[in-house]
Design a protein around this motif. Structure first.
Motif, PDB file in Angstrom:
ATOM      1  N   ARG A   1      21.431 -21.930  20.505  1.00 37.57           N
ATOM      2  CA  ARG A   1      20.720 -23.206  20.662  1.00 37.57           C
ATOM      3  C   ARG A   1      20.309 -23.832  19.339  1.00 37.57           C
ATOM      4  N   SER A   2      20.577 -23.135  18.254  1.00 39.50           N
ATOM      5  CA  SER A   2      20.265 -23.664  16.921  1.00 39.50           C
ATOM      6  C   SER A   2      21.106 -22.902  15.907  1.00 39.50           C
ATOM      7  N   LEU A   3      21.181 -23.422  14.708  1.00 34.09           N
ATOM      8  CA  LEU A   3      21.919 -22.730  13.657  1.00 34.09           C
ATOM      9  C   LEU A   3      21.277 -21.381  13.357  1.00 34.09           C
ATOM     10  N   GLN A   4      19.952 -21.332  13.380  1.00 36.18           N
ATOM     11  CA  GLN A   4      19.253 -20.068  13.135  1.00 36.18           C
ATOM     12  C   GLN A   4      19.661 -19.019  14.171  1.00 36.18           C
ATOM     13  N   GLU A   5      19.633 -19.393  15.451  1.00 33.26           N
ATOM     14  CA  GLU A   5      20.015 -18.450  16.504  1.00 33.26           C
ATOM     15  C   GLU A   5      21.480 -18.067  16.372  1.00 33.26           C
ATOM     16  N   CYS A   6      22.321 -19.015  15.971  1.00 38.76           N
ATOM     17  CA  CYS A   6      23.759 -18.763  15.787  1.00 38.76           C
ATOM     18  C   CYS A   6      23.989 -17.672  14.741  1.00 38.76           C
ATOM     19  N   LEU A   7      23.291 -17.770  13.617  1.00 42.47           N
ATOM     20  CA  LEU A   7      23.433 -16.780  12.543  1.00 42.47           C
ATOM     21  C   LEU A   7      22.866 -15.423  12.964  1.00 42.47           C
ATOM     22  N   LEU A   8      21.729 -15.459  13.659  1.00 41.44           N
ATOM     23  CA  LEU A   8      21.118 -14.202  14.113  1.00 41.44           C
ATOM     24  C   LEU A   8      22.024 -13.457  15.102  1.00 41.44           C
ATOM     25  N   ILE A   9      22.663 -14.204  16.006  1.00 34.70           N
ATOM     26  CA  ILE A   9      23.570 -13.576  16.977  1.00 34.70           C
ATOM     27  C   ILE A   9      24.705 -12.865  16.254  1.00 34.70           C
ATOM     28  N   GLN A  10      25.245 -13.505  15.212  1.00 35.38           N
ATOM     29  CA  GLN A  10      26.356 -12.913  14.463  1.00 35.38           C
ATOM     30  C   GLN A  10      25.915 -11.649  13.719  1.00 35.38           C
ATOM     31  N   ILE A  11      24.735 -11.707  13.119  1.00 33.64           N
ATOM     32  CA  ILE A  11      24.219 -10.535  12.391  1.00 33.64           C
ATOM     33  C   ILE A  11      23.964  -9.380  13.353  1.00 33.64           C
ATOM     34  N   ARG A  12      23.336  -9.680  14.492  1.00 36.39           N
ATOM     35  CA  ARG A  12      23.010  -8.632  15.462  1.00 36.39           C
ATOM     36  C   ARG A  12      24.269  -8.066  16.109  1.00 36.39           C
ATOM     37  N   ARG A  13      25.306  -8.896  16.282  1.00 37.50           N
ATOM     38  CA  ARG A  13      26.575  -8.401  16.817  1.00 37.50           C
ATOM     39  C   ARG A  13      27.177  -7.377  15.862  1.00 37.50           C
ATOM     40  N   LYS A  14      27.087  -7.649  14.553  1.00 35.90           N
ATOM     41  CA  LYS A  14      27.591  -6.707  13.546  1.00 35.90           C
ATOM     42  C   LYS A  14      26.834  -5.388  13.614  1.00 35.90           C
ATOM     43  N   LYS A  15      25.520  -5.477  13.818  1.00 34.07           N
ATOM     44  CA  LYS A  15      24.707  -4.267  13.908  1.00 34.07           C
ATOM     45  C   LYS A  15      25.102  -3.429  15.123  1.00 34.07           C
ATOM     46  N   GLU A  16      25.386  -4.107  16.244  1.00 34.55           N
ATOM     47  CA  GLU A  16      25.759  -3.401  17.466  1.00 34.55           C
ATOM     48  C   GLU A  16      27.123  -2.720  17.329  1.00 34.55           C
ATOM     49  N   GLU A  17      28.040  -3.403  16.634  1.00 33.05           N
ATOM     50  CA  GLU A  17      29.408  -2.891  16.522  1.00 33.05           C
ATOM     51  C   GLU A  17      29.552  -1.805  15.468  1.00 33.05           C
ATOM     52  N   ASP A  18      28.586  -1.729  14.556  1.00 37.59           N
ATOM     53  CA  ASP A  18      28.657  -0.752  13.470  1.00 37.59           C
ATOM     54  C   ASP A  18      27.937   0.533  13.891  1.00 37.59           C
ATOM     55  N   LYS A  19      28.687   1.635  13.959  1.00 44.87           N
ATOM     56  CA  LYS A  19      28.075   2.906  14.369  1.00 44.87           C
ATOM     57  C   LYS A  19      27.008   3.352  13.390  1.00 44.87           C
ATOM     58  N   ASN A  20      27.235   3.089  12.105  1.00 44.92           N
ATOM     59  CA  ASN A  20      26.233   3.381  11.075  1.00 44.92           C
ATOM     60  C   ASN A  20      25.826   2.069  10.416  1.00 44.92           C
ATOM     61  N   PRO A  21      24.859   1.352  11.029  1.00 39.03           N
ATOM     62  CA  PRO A  21      24.481   0.023  10.547  1.00 39.03           C
ATOM     63  C   PRO A  21      24.141   0.003   9.060  1.00 39.03           C
ATOM     64  N   ASP A  22      24.693  -0.958   8.377  1.00 42.28           N
ATOM     65  CA  ASP A  22      24.424  -1.159   6.954  1.00 42.28           C
ATOM     66  C   ASP A  22      22.988  -1.658   6.795  1.00 42.28           C
ATOM     67  N   PRO A  23      22.180  -1.024   5.936  1.00 40.24           N
ATOM     68  CA  PRO A  23      20.799  -1.495   5.721  1.00 40.24           C
ATOM     69  C   PRO A  23      20.758  -2.962   5.302  1.00 40.24           C
ATOM     70  N   LEU A  24      21.857  -3.433   4.711  1.00 42.04           N
ATOM     71  CA  LEU A  24      21.917  -4.827   4.284  1.00 42.04           C
ATOM     72  C   LEU A  24      21.798  -5.769   5.488  1.00 42.04           C
ATOM     73  N   LEU A  25      22.308  -5.335   6.643  1.00 42.64           N
ATOM     74  CA  LEU A  25      22.220  -6.167   7.850  1.00 42.64           C
ATOM     75  C   LEU A  25      20.771  -6.370   8.279  1.00 42.64           C
ATOM     76  N   GLU A  26      19.943  -5.320   8.075  1.00 44.20           N
ATOM     77  CA  GLU A  26      18.513  -5.444   8.392  1.00 44.20           C
ATOM     78  C   GLU A  26      17.881  -6.533   7.543  1.00 44.20           C
ATOM     79  N   LEU A  27      18.258  -6.568   6.262  1.00 40.96           N
ATOM     80  CA  LEU A  27      17.719  -7.573   5.353  1.00 40.96           C
ATOM     81  C   LEU A  27      18.218  -8.964   5.752  1.00 40.96           C
ATOM     82  N   GLU A  28      19.482  -9.065   6.110  1.00 37.76           N
ATOM     83  CA  GLU A  28      20.036 -10.354   6.547  1.00 37.76           C
ATOM     84  C   GLU A  28      19.268 -10.884   7.760  1.00 37.76           C
TER      85      GLU A  28
END
Length: 494
Positions: free
Chosen positions: A195-222
């Motif tokens: 519903r917004s650019l902010q939500e769009c970016l957050l969805i992409q970041i969280r999708r990466k976290k879900e797909e990564d078995k060992n989440p990169d700490p950098l994703l937490e910062l993003e």
């Protein structure tokens, strides 16, 4: 008495909001772009044996003879009388719009026809793969149709709920719509339905976290950057963000670099992931401008089959009608089946005709209101125009104009444009003069493109320049239009 009055009002309001099946069919057909309309017609041809493709060169009305003189029919056989509408119908399809409809055999090599899968169809394919209830499918499909071209959802769920109730006869709660939106946001590519650019970016970041078995700490910062410091992020206040997040500068820069790789327009990327050849657009309208100032509008019905009532059905109805005095229960039931199918076939033909007429009426109004653009092709000639302007000119509802404008394209002498391109808000000066926001933004961009990079123009200076050029707008308005153009403030343009 007052309570009875309220009850009557409530019943009347409910009745107004309930559309007939025929009205719902018209609304659904109106929303379909050219390619999807063709698919819808072929599906109807397969489903209803009373409907067939093709046309007869001569009309026949022989079936109309012999019925009006019969008297003494009982109530059981009154249903036959309504069939006279079909028995006197010409077999030539009446939804044809004569010279305003392109022949299927006519050559139009300049039209980039494509059998490609559209952005919306790809999402609907993903919807069909989900194990959902019929109600959930209806809600998600409506949300898909409400997406903007970039894949984001800018309508509120409340307004979508109202539209579903009024125009589609589908009742839904806000919780159900929220659930449907969550389902859509789980589709590919990540970011669809945000519903917004902010939500769009957050969805992409969280999708990466879900797909990564060992989440990169950098994703937490993003996620923290976009979730907690989005306003500072859009203003590029890096130092302020580093301090607020209490992170290492190098790590911060790496996170920002990754964020800039995310896609702010997931709808556009959907086409690229399946190959550029599948991004071709089939225009719904052909607008041809000639040197003498004549503008000719036609519907692109090149691949839309002509429809008529099935001859076998009309012959069977004739036989049943002749022998209706001595019919068995089975014959009467067969007659009712024929009638239902013929009702549906005629209703579909009528709905197609209404769709064509509504499209032509709407597009003609757009051409009339934006005539200078269609003659010259200069974007700055587009006048301020909103849905209400076209609605008032055509006598159609704003909701109808909105449905026609969504997902429809027009081919002109100057290129293919989505109908949304012709709509824009206006800016009214203190003297009451209305100006095109599109034109003002174009001039603003030209001023910034020609500025001294060592000493960029401030918003105040830009406002002064625009005023000298005949566009007296405030500094705050300059800042708003500059942001719409994705142009940073002066100090970041050095």
């Amino acid at each position: 008495m007052a309570q009875g009055s309220r009850q009557i009002q409530s019943q009347a309001q409910q009745q107004i909001q309930t559309l007939s099946p025929q009205q719902i069919l018209v609304v659904k057909l109106l929303e379909l772009p050219a390619v999807e309309l063709e698919d819808r017609i072929h599906a109807e041809l397969l489903e209803n044996p009373a409907l067939e493709e093709g046309k007869e060169e001569t009309a026949t009305d022989d079936y109309a003879d012999g019925d009006s003189s019969e008297d003494g029919m009982d109530n059981e056989t009154n249903d036959y009388d309504s069939l006279s509408d079909y028995l006197t119908e010409d077999d030539i399809p009446d939804y044809k719009l004569q010279e305003n409809n392109r022949s299927r055999d006519e050559q139009a090599e300049d039209i980039p026809f494509s059998d490609s899968t559209s952005f919306y169809e790809i999402l609907k394919e993903q919807l069909r793969e989900r194990n959902l209830t019929e109600h959930q499918c209806e809600l998600v499909e409506y949300l898909i149709g409400s997406l903007d071209d970039d894949g984001l959802l800018r309508k509120s769920l409340e307004s979508i709920g109202d539209e579903l109730a009024i125009y589609a006869g589908i009742e839904s709660t806000e919780e159900e719509l929220e659930e449907a939106l969550c389902i859509l946001q789980d589709f590919d590519p990540a970011g669809i339905g945000a519903r917004s650019l902010q939500e769009c970016l957050l969805i992409q970041i969280r999708r990466k976290k879900e797909e990564d078995k060992n989440p990169d700490p950098l994703l937490e910062l993003e996620e923290r950057i976009i979730g907690d410091c989005y306003e500072e992020f859009t203003r590029k206040h890096w130092e302020k963000m580093i301090k607020k997040l209490d992170v290492d500068e190098d790590e911060f820069k790496e996170a920002i670099a990754e964020i800039t790789k995310l896609n702010p327009r997931p709808g556009a990327s959907l086409g690229e992931t399946i190959g550029r050849n599948l991004q071709q657009i089939v225009p719904d309208f052909i607008v041809e401008t000639y040197d003498d100032g004549t503008i000719n509008l036609s519907l692109n019905n090149r691949n839309v089959p002509e429809l008529r009532m099935n001859r076998d059905f009309t012959e069977m109805v004739e036989e049943h009608t002749k022998n209706r005095a001595n019919q068995s229960k089975e014959s009467k039931e067969a007659m009712m089946f024929l009638k239902q199918k013929m009702d549906a076939a005629q209703g579909f033909i009528d709905a197609i005709k209404q769709r064509q007429n509504t499209l032509m009426t709407t597009m003609q109004a757009i051409i009339d209101l934006q005539r200078p653009f269609f003659l010259e092709g200069d974007e700055s000639l587009l006048k301020p125009m909103i849905l209400k302007d076209v609605a008032e000119r055509t006598g159609l509802d704003i909701s109808t104009i909105s449905r026609v404008s969504n997902s429809k394209y027009a081919q002109t002498n100057f290129g293919i444009y989505p109908l949304k391109f012709f709509f824009s808000d206006g800016y009214t000066t203190e003297d009451g003069e209305e100006m095109s926001v599109r034109e003002i933004r174009k001039i603003l961009k030209e001023c910034i493109d020609g500025e001294d990079r060592k000493k960029p123009l401030t918003d105040d200076e830009l406002a002064d320049i625009l005023k000298e050029k005949g566009y007296p707008i405030a500094r705050r308005t300059v800042a708003k239009y500059r942001q719409q153009l994705n142009i940073p403030v002066a100090r970041l343009r050095k």
